[in-house]
Design an enzyme around this catalytic site. Structure first.
Site, mmCIF file in Angstrom:
data_model
loop_
_atom_site.group_PDB
_atom_site.id
_atom_site.type_symbol
_atom_site.label_atom_id
_atom_site.label_comp_id
_atom_site.label_asym_id
_atom_site.label_seq_id
_atom_site.Cartn_x
_atom_site.Cartn_y
_atom_site.Cartn_z
ATOM 1 C CG ASP A 98 6.243 -0.280 7.341
ATOM 2 O OD1 ASP A 98 6.037 -1.126 8.216
ATOM 3 O OD2 ASP A 98 6.936 -0.492 6.338
ATOM 4 C CD GLU A 99 0.186 1.737 5.328
ATOM 5 O OE1 GLU A 99 0.264 0.986 6.333
ATOM 6 O OE2 GLU A 99 0.080 1.296 4.171
ATOM 7 C CE LYS A 118 -1.154 -1.818 9.017
ATOM 8 N NZ LYS A 118 -0.049 -1.317 8.191
ATOM 9 C CB ALA A 141 2.950 -7.022 10.817
ATOM 10 N N GLY A 142 5.163 -5.182 11.934
ATOM 11 C CA GLY A 142 5.717 -4.604 13.148
ATOM 12 C C GLY A 142 4.890 -3.375 13.490
ATOM 13 C CG HIS A 143 1.083 -3.180 13.971
ATOM 14 N ND1 HIS A 143 -0.179 -3.722 13.984
ATOM 15 C CD2 HIS A 143 1.436 -3.105 12.680
ATOM 16 C CE1 HIS A 143 -0.549 -3.964 12.737
ATOM 17 N NE2 HIS A 143 0.410 -3.605 11.934
ATOM 18 N NE ARG A 153 -5.721 -28.618 -1.421
ATOM 19 C CZ ARG A 153 -6.076 -29.097 -2.600
ATOM 20 N NH1 ARG A 153 -7.267 -29.574 -2.768
ATOM 21 N NH2 ARG A 153 -5.233 -29.112 -3.600
ATOM 22 C CD GLN A 167 1.996 -7.737 6.254
ATOM 23 O OE1 GLN A 167 0.966 -8.361 6.121
ATOM 24 N NE2 GLN A 167 2.814 -7.947 7.253
ATOM 25 C CG ASP A 181 5.426 14.707 13.018
ATOM 26 O OD1 ASP A 181 4.539 13.938 12.606
ATOM 27 O OD2 ASP A 181 6.455 14.316 13.596
#
Ligand code: IMP
Length: 423
Positions: A13-14, A16, A39-41, A141, A222, A331
């Site tokens: 969550d940076e 990206k 993930a959530g972008h 496998r 991630q 900010d």
């Protein structure tokens, strides 16, 4: 500039998505290499906000081809709904999205097992998207791959074998009801026509593109500290978000990589369980969460918040080989009188300057802080380094100095124009 890797250098969550979106202006291909719909972008274009879970954020640039690599685990239901959402937003998808034939599938039983396991054993705090169980089947496998969707009989055979086994586990270990094999086969056989146009050997495609001099962005999901090998195990995800994962997760050689951008938030957050030395369980942490809107893009869970951890970042820079960092959400710190950066850990009887990845040690450390003065002004409109107040410049400079990394970019808001390039 053949391959640039964009890694989350903390616990995910940076921001990206914004960095990838920006860099996409000078790239030809954006390729996602691991993880799944956990993930959530978030990408903001004008007043509109889009959240992508599987499809790379580069999709919003018409000249870019997006690739979902073999290292990703794909929930076809999630993929098709994301494609539909993009089409609705007027984004052209045909011919611009390629999915690796070798990527593994996430099936309903993976999600169910993820959820019931979390309820009955030590909780990791997973997203419940079936990520761990899908990677277990890959390593066992017994996994089912994207290419299997194109052969109805083979899909039915593999699903039957898998569900028979999972039904034993679900009923005998977890006391759950059996899954309906026929219903799942019927539902997933239907994906063949929907997904066929996107499937290809993406490793061959990417290597051919490299041969033609095309520029590729490898996008991680991630963050490095959630890496199954290098993160805070067992409180990690089940794949390799670190830069090495880009080679295995896309089938490209390490020699093609020449830039590794680490994306870091100006403070720290973590979702789910596990050690977090700089966590603030007080009003300051609450302020960071409120101002930074720190709620999961995938699950909506409140994120745990704390000060910037330079010890963790130095470790992350080392295992990733980070060449430069992008500092996001500066900010969010606008209103703080003073801002802290963790420069070492105090462990019982000793001071640690390096990051211990074993969870028990990390749980026991106390952060040692360097305190910097805040700037107490609104920087959301800053467009250059000179626009930043001196204390904000000093904070950014301190992050680079303390972590020994080169700060390349600072983000002061979600929009594309709220970005300052430093070098
Ligand atoms: P999983 O990836 O769903 O198995 O979850 C394992 C751990 O990784 C949990 O602590 C999750 O909260 C965390 N995690 C997974 N995806 C993300 C993400 O995109 N951002 C932040 N944390 C994540």
């Amino acid at each position: 500039m053949p391959v640039q890797i964009i890694v989350g250098a903390q616990w995910g969550d940076e921001g990206k998505g914004k960095v990838v979106d920006m860099l996409s202006e000078r790239a030809d291909i954006v390729a996602r290499y691991q993880g799944g719909a956990n993930a959530g972008h978030t990408v903001c274009i004008g007043d509109k906000q889009y959240i992508l879970h599987l499809i790379p954020s580069g999709m919003f640039h018409e000249n870019i081809t997006c690739v979902i690599g073999n290292g990703v685990v794909i929930d076809p239901v999630a993929l098709m709904s994301e494609i539909a959402q993009l089409r609705q937003a007027g984004v052209s998808v045909t011919g611009r999205l390629l999915v690796s034939h070798n990527a593994h599938l996430i099936m309903p039983y993976h999600k169910l097992l993820d959820t019931v396991r979390e309820q009955t054993s030590d909780r990791i705090g997973t997203t419940g998207r079936g990520i761990g169980p899908a990677y277990i089947d890959k390593a066992m496998r017994s996994g089912i791959r994207i290419v299997d969707l194109l052969d109805r009989d083979e899909l039915a055979r593999k699903l039957t074998a898998n569900i028979n086994e999972k039904n034993q586990i679900l009923t005998k270990v977890y006391g759950e009801s059996k899954l309906d094999i026929e219903a799942i086969i019927a539902e997933y056989q239907d994906f063949d026509k929907q997904i066929d146009e996107y499937i290809t050997d993406t490793s061959v495609y990417l290597n051919a593109a490299l041969g033609e001099g095309k520029r590729i962005i490898a996008e991680g999901a991630q963050g490095a500290l959630l890496d199954v090998d290098h993160g805070t195990y067992p409180f990690v995800t089940s794949s390799n978000p670190t830069s090495g994962g880009a080679c295995t997760g896309l089938g490209i050689p390490p020699t093609a990589i020449n830039d590794i951008v680490g994306v870091v938030k100006a403070y720290s957050t973590r979702v789910g369980n596990g050690p977090f030395p700089t966590e603030l369980k007080d009003a300051t942490g609450e302020r960071l969460r409120t101002i930074g809107h720190e709620f999961g893009a995938t699950t909506g869970r409140p994120r745990r918040c704390g000060w910037f951890d330079a010890v963790a970042l130095k470790y992350s820079a080392m295992v990733n080989g980070i060449t430069r960092i992008a500092v996001t959400k500066l900010d969010v710190l606008d209103e703080f009188d003073e801002i802290k950066v963790c420069v070492a850990y105090e462990a019982p009887g000793k001071r640690l300057r390096s990051f211990p990845t074993d969870a028990k040690t990390l749980e026991s450390v106390r952060p040692v802080y360097e305190t910097l003065p805040g700037w107490r002004s609104d920087i959301a409109g800053a467009t250059s380094h000179d626009d930043l107040p001196p204390n904000a410049r000093a904070y950014v400079e301190a992050l680079g100095r303390i972590t020994g990394t080169k700060v390349w970019l600072v983000s002061v808001g979600p929009r594309r124009d709220q970005t300052i390039t430093l070098s």
